[in-house]
Every structure is written in C-alpha cells, then in structure tokens.
Scaffold this motif. Sequence first.
Motif, mmCIF file in Angstrom:
data_model
loop_
_atom_site.group_PDB
_atom_site.id
_atom_site.type_symbol
_atom_site.label_atom_id
_atom_site.label_comp_id
_atom_site.label_asym_id
_atom_site.label_seq_id
_atom_site.Cartn_x
_atom_site.Cartn_y
_atom_site.Cartn_z
ATOM 1 N N ASP A 105 -10.127 5.234 5.484
ATOM 2 C CA ASP A 105 -9.882 4.212 4.457
ATOM 3 C C ASP A 105 -8.380 4.067 4.212
ATOM 4 O OD1 ASP A 105 -9.616 2.686 2.206
ATOM 5 O OD2 ASP A 105 -10.634 4.078 0.847
ATOM 6 N N ILE A 106 -7.784 3.055 4.873
ATOM 7 C CA ILE A 106 -6.344 2.807 4.680
ATOM 8 C C ILE A 106 -6.139 1.884 3.474
ATOM 9 C CG2 ILE A 106 -4.284 1.783 5.813
ATOM 10 C CD1 ILE A 106 -5.157 2.887 8.400
ATOM 11 N N ILE A 107 -7.226 1.400 2.881
ATOM 12 C CA ILE A 107 -7.084 0.462 1.759
ATOM 13 C C ILE A 107 -6.876 1.222 0.448
ATOM 14 C CG2 ILE A 107 -8.239 -1.379 0.448
ATOM 15 C CD1 ILE A 107 -7.400 -2.177 3.315
ATOM 16 N N LEU A 108 -7.820 2.106 0.118
ATOM 17 C CA LEU A 108 -7.702 2.857 -1.141
ATOM 18 C C LEU A 108 -7.688 4.371 -0.896
ATOM 19 C CD1 LEU A 108 -9.885 0.568 -3.456
ATOM 20 C CD2 LEU A 108 -7.401 0.745 -3.399
ATOM 21 N N ARG A 109 -7.570 4.759 0.362
ATOM 22 C CA ARG A 109 -7.231 6.135 0.763
ATOM 23 C C ARG A 109 -8.150 7.217 0.192
ATOM 24 N NH1 ARG A 109 -3.066 5.579 4.630
ATOM 25 N NH2 ARG A 109 -2.008 3.648 4.147
ATOM 26 N N GLY A 110 -9.363 6.849 -0.154
ATOM 27 C CA GLY A 110 -10.271 7.849 -0.726
ATOM 28 C C GLY A 110 -9.758 8.406 -2.047
ATOM 29 N N PRO B 69 15.619 9.516 3.462
ATOM 30 C CA PRO B 69 16.728 8.611 3.107
ATOM 31 C C PRO B 69 16.250 7.169 2.979
ATOM 32 C CG PRO B 69 16.870 9.246 5.420
ATOM 33 C CD PRO B 69 15.739 10.025 4.833
ATOM 34 N N ARG B 70 16.998 6.400 2.256
ATOM 35 C CA ARG B 70 16.731 4.968 2.095
ATOM 36 C C ARG B 70 17.946 4.178 2.580
ATOM 37 N NH1 ARG B 70 12.262 6.102 2.538
ATOM 38 N NH2 ARG B 70 10.656 6.216 0.923
ATOM 39 N N GLN B 71 17.749 2.894 2.797
ATOM 40 C CA GLN B 71 18.844 2.044 3.288
ATOM 41 C C GLN B 71 20.039 2.099 2.331
ATOM 42 O OE1 GLN B 71 17.403 -1.949 3.786
ATOM 43 N NE2 GLN B 71 15.670 -1.299 5.037
ATOM 44 N N THR C 276 12.303 11.648 -6.128
ATOM 45 C CA THR C 276 11.243 12.500 -5.568
ATOM 46 C C THR C 276 9.859 11.848 -5.674
ATOM 47 O OG1 THR C 276 10.950 13.655 -7.660
ATOM 48 C CG2 THR C 276 12.458 14.664 -6.067
ATOM 49 N N ARG C 277 9.782 10.710 -6.344
ATOM 50 C CA ARG C 277 8.493 9.994 -6.352
ATOM 51 C C ARG C 277 8.163 9.557 -4.926
ATOM 52 N NH1 ARG C 277 6.814 5.776 -4.747
ATOM 53 N NH2 ARG C 277 8.963 5.269 -4.201
ATOM 54 N N ARG C 278 6.999 9.859 -4.471
ATOM 55 C CA ARG C 278 6.546 9.391 -3.150
ATOM 56 C C ARG C 278 5.228 8.665 -3.334
ATOM 57 N NH1 ARG C 278 10.738 10.407 -1.969
ATOM 58 N NH2 ARG C 278 10.666 8.180 -1.792
ATOM 59 N N TRP D 253 0.676 2.358 -4.539
ATOM 60 C CA TRP D 253 0.319 0.949 -4.751
ATOM 61 C C TRP D 253 -0.760 0.542 -3.771
ATOM 62 C CZ3 TRP D 253 2.442 -3.103 -7.829
ATOM 63 C CH2 TRP D 253 3.372 -2.662 -8.761
ATOM 64 N N ALA D 254 -1.657 -0.309 -4.253
ATOM 65 C CA ALA D 254 -2.782 -0.743 -3.422
ATOM 66 C C ALA D 254 -2.605 -2.220 -3.063
ATOM 67 C CB ALA D 254 -4.084 -0.522 -4.189
ATOM 68 N N GLY D 255 -1.675 -2.478 -2.145
ATOM 69 C CA GLY D 255 -1.272 -3.853 -1.830
ATOM 70 C C GLY D 255 -2.390 -4.713 -1.257
ATOM 71 N N TYR D 256 -3.135 -4.192 -0.280
ATOM 72 C CA TYR D 256 -4.213 -5.001 0.320
ATOM 73 C C TYR D 256 -5.297 -5.290 -0.710
ATOM 74 C CZ TYR D 256 -2.151 -4.238 4.876
ATOM 75 O OH TYR D 256 -1.283 -4.236 5.937
ATOM 76 N N PHE D 257 -5.613 -4.258 -1.492
ATOM 77 C CA PHE D 257 -6.627 -4.436 -2.537
ATOM 78 C C PHE D 257 -6.176 -5.516 -3.532
ATOM 79 C CE2 PHE D 257 -7.698 -3.509 -6.926
ATOM 80 C CZ PHE D 257 -9.076 -3.636 -6.880
ATOM 81 N N ILE E 292 1.713 8.638 -2.699
ATOM 82 C CA ILE E 292 0.808 9.737 -2.333
ATOM 83 C C ILE E 292 -0.505 9.150 -1.812
ATOM 84 C CG2 ILE E 292 -0.512 11.707 -3.277
ATOM 85 C CD1 ILE E 292 2.592 12.140 -2.958
ATOM 86 N N ARG E 293 -0.853 9.555 -0.611
ATOM 87 C CA ARG E 293 -2.033 8.957 0.040
ATOM 88 C C ARG E 293 -3.104 9.979 0.388
ATOM 89 N NH1 ARG E 293 2.620 6.388 2.378
ATOM 90 N NH2 ARG E 293 2.704 4.196 1.788
ATOM 91 N N VAL E 294 -2.816 11.256 0.116
ATOM 92 C CA VAL E 294 -3.808 12.308 0.405
ATOM 93 C C VAL E 294 -4.018 13.089 -0.896
ATOM 94 C CG1 VAL E 294 -4.420 14.217 1.932
ATOM 95 C CG2 VAL E 294 -2.837 12.456 2.742
ATOM 96 N N LEU F 40 -2.841 0.617 -8.716
ATOM 97 C CA LEU F 40 -2.277 1.892 -8.291
ATOM 98 C C LEU F 40 -3.387 2.908 -8.089
ATOM 99 C CD1 LEU F 40 0.770 2.856 -8.093
ATOM 100 C CD2 LEU F 40 0.365 3.981 -10.289
ATOM 101 N N MET F 41 -3.415 3.493 -6.884
ATOM 102 C CA MET F 41 -4.307 4.637 -6.671
ATOM 103 C C MET F 41 -3.655 5.821 -7.388
ATOM 104 S SD MET F 41 -4.380 4.238 -2.574
ATOM 105 C CE MET F 41 -3.630 2.707 -2.033
ATOM 106 N N LEU F 42 -4.478 6.736 -7.873
ATOM 107 C CA LEU F 42 -3.941 7.921 -8.551
ATOM 108 C C LEU F 42 -4.746 9.151 -8.148
ATOM 109 C CD1 LEU F 42 -3.560 6.543 -12.191
ATOM 110 C CD2 LEU F 42 -1.670 7.273 -10.727
#
Length: 261
Positions: free
Chosen positions: A163-168, A252-254, A87-89, A208-212, A91-93, A238-240
């Motif tokens: 802001d797609i980098i650190l999503r506010g 679902p996942r592969q 259930t971990r997702r 995760w903040a990959g670009y950053f 989270i960007r908002v 990691l953004m939190l």
Amino acid sequence: MLIIDQEKCGKDGICIEECPFFLLKPDADGIPEMIPGAEAVCLKCGHCLAVCPNGAITLEGVSPESCEPVPKQIPISAESISQLVKTRRSIRVYKDRPVPREVVEKLLETVQYSPTAKNLQPVHWILVDDRPKIYQMAGLTIEWLRKLNMVPDIIEAWDKGHDIILRGAPNLAIAHAAKNSINPAADCAIACTTLELTANSMGIGGCWAGYFMRASKNYDPLKQFLNLPNGHKVYAALMLGYPRFKYHRIPPRQALKVRWL
Ligand SMILES: Cc1cc2nc3c(=O)[nH]c(=O)nc-3n(C[C@H](O)[C@H](O)[C@H](O)COP(=O)(O)O)c2cc1C
C-alpha cells in the motif's frame, strides 16, 4: 463587544497599533474605542486583548484573566525549533498500535492555534484509527487511479500487496473545509504541517497523503465514504503513527533559492 477597564488602561496606544484593520482609535481621554462599523470587520483575533500589558481589554466576553498567559521564558530555543524542523521526516513504516485518540485530540488542540485567513478557523477534521477503514480508503484511491490509468507502478505494487497510498498507517487525519472560505487550501495545509511537526515532537510520525487527497477531491465513491458536509472539500491529509525505525541522519536539501528584491 469591546470593554476597556479605564483604570487599568495605560493609554499607550499599543492595541490601536496592533489591530489588524485599525479598528480602534483613542477617545478624547486617550482611551481606545472602536470606530463606527468596526464590529462587522473585527476578526475576533484577540490581538488587542492579548497585547495589552495592563490587561485592560475584554473582547467579546473574553477577559484577560480567562486567557492562558504567555510564559516569561519560553523553554524552546531557536536551535531546538531548527532541530525539530530538520529532523522531521515523512514516516511511512509504522508500529501496529494506533496513536490513542486522546493523544491525537491533544495534538489538534495545539494545532488549533495555527494561523488561518481572516481568523476564520475553517478547518474540520475527520480522524480515523481503524486500519481496515484506512485500507478501504487506500483501495478506493487505487480504484480511481486505475480508472484514470495513472501511476501504473503504484497500482502494480497494490496488486502485489504493497500500500503506497496510505502505507498501512494506523491513523489518518483528514482536514476539510468549506470551499467558500477565504483560503481553505492554505488553512488546511498549515494545520496539517503544524500537526506533523507537533506530532514529531511527541515521537509520532506523519506523512502527507497526496494521492489520497487528490482522489478524495475527485472520486465520488471516496467522497461518499467520507460523507463531508455540503460545500466542503478535503484539502490536506496526514497519515500518523509511531515510527518503526529511527532516523540517524538528516538528509541534505537543495540550496536555498533566494532573491532579495
Ligand atoms: C503535499 C504533499 C503530498 C505528499 N504526498 C505523499 C504521498 O502521497 N505519499 C508519500 O509517501 N509521501 C508523500 N509526501 C511526502 C514527500 O514525499 C516528502 O515530504 C519528501 O519526499 C521529503 O521527505 P521528508 O518529508 O522526509 O523530508 C507528500 C508531501 C507533501 C508536502
């Protein structure tokens, strides 16, 4: 370095078998002792002291009585762990209010028990709970991407106020370590993964903040902003924050890609 309480020692050889580098051997009476040169190799992982059923071992001044006991019944089922992982997702908002400092620090106290190569525990954290600073770091990442002419869609979104980098995010946790540690990238990644899962268990979302992360390794103005100790590099971030929305389903996942050898 190693003190054995001879009265308590059960001479069961468990500590000898469990030592990662076989640094213990029984003496003539069956009491474990360190082999010559062991002190230089010992990871100070505490396994000998933790595994002894009789509490007979003190290592580097750490006595069995001073250690937190492992509860007899760990109140977490395999099913709840599976649910936690599934259930971990990302989270960007986020809600506006930041995760309080004491909550982040409490999470990190748990994270500190994550495995690290040779038990070096090399992970350092930079914690941020100031949105303008986080926005500034996202801006520096965009500057770097713009210079390299990378991901034009993300730059365009930024120019339109997204802001797609650190999503506010209201909080950011940055894991850095000395480059000359044995496996700093894995150690920091494991720490951030543990942080994300632990945070999830407390209703706090992470992403995760990959670009950053990439910019913080490569873009001098961002490196200067972070002011890392000499020889250190950012390996994970990691953004939190508290999620604005609740997820109702597990996407679902592969199928597993597995080959037994
Ligand atoms: C190393 C790494 C870097 C990532 N970087 C970003 C990122 O920069 N921005 C973002 O929104 N998500 C990022 N993610 C999150 C992934 O997009 C996400 O894990 C994936 O889409 C699966 O979704 P889930 O985490 O909700 O299962 C990253 C994940 C990892 C492991």
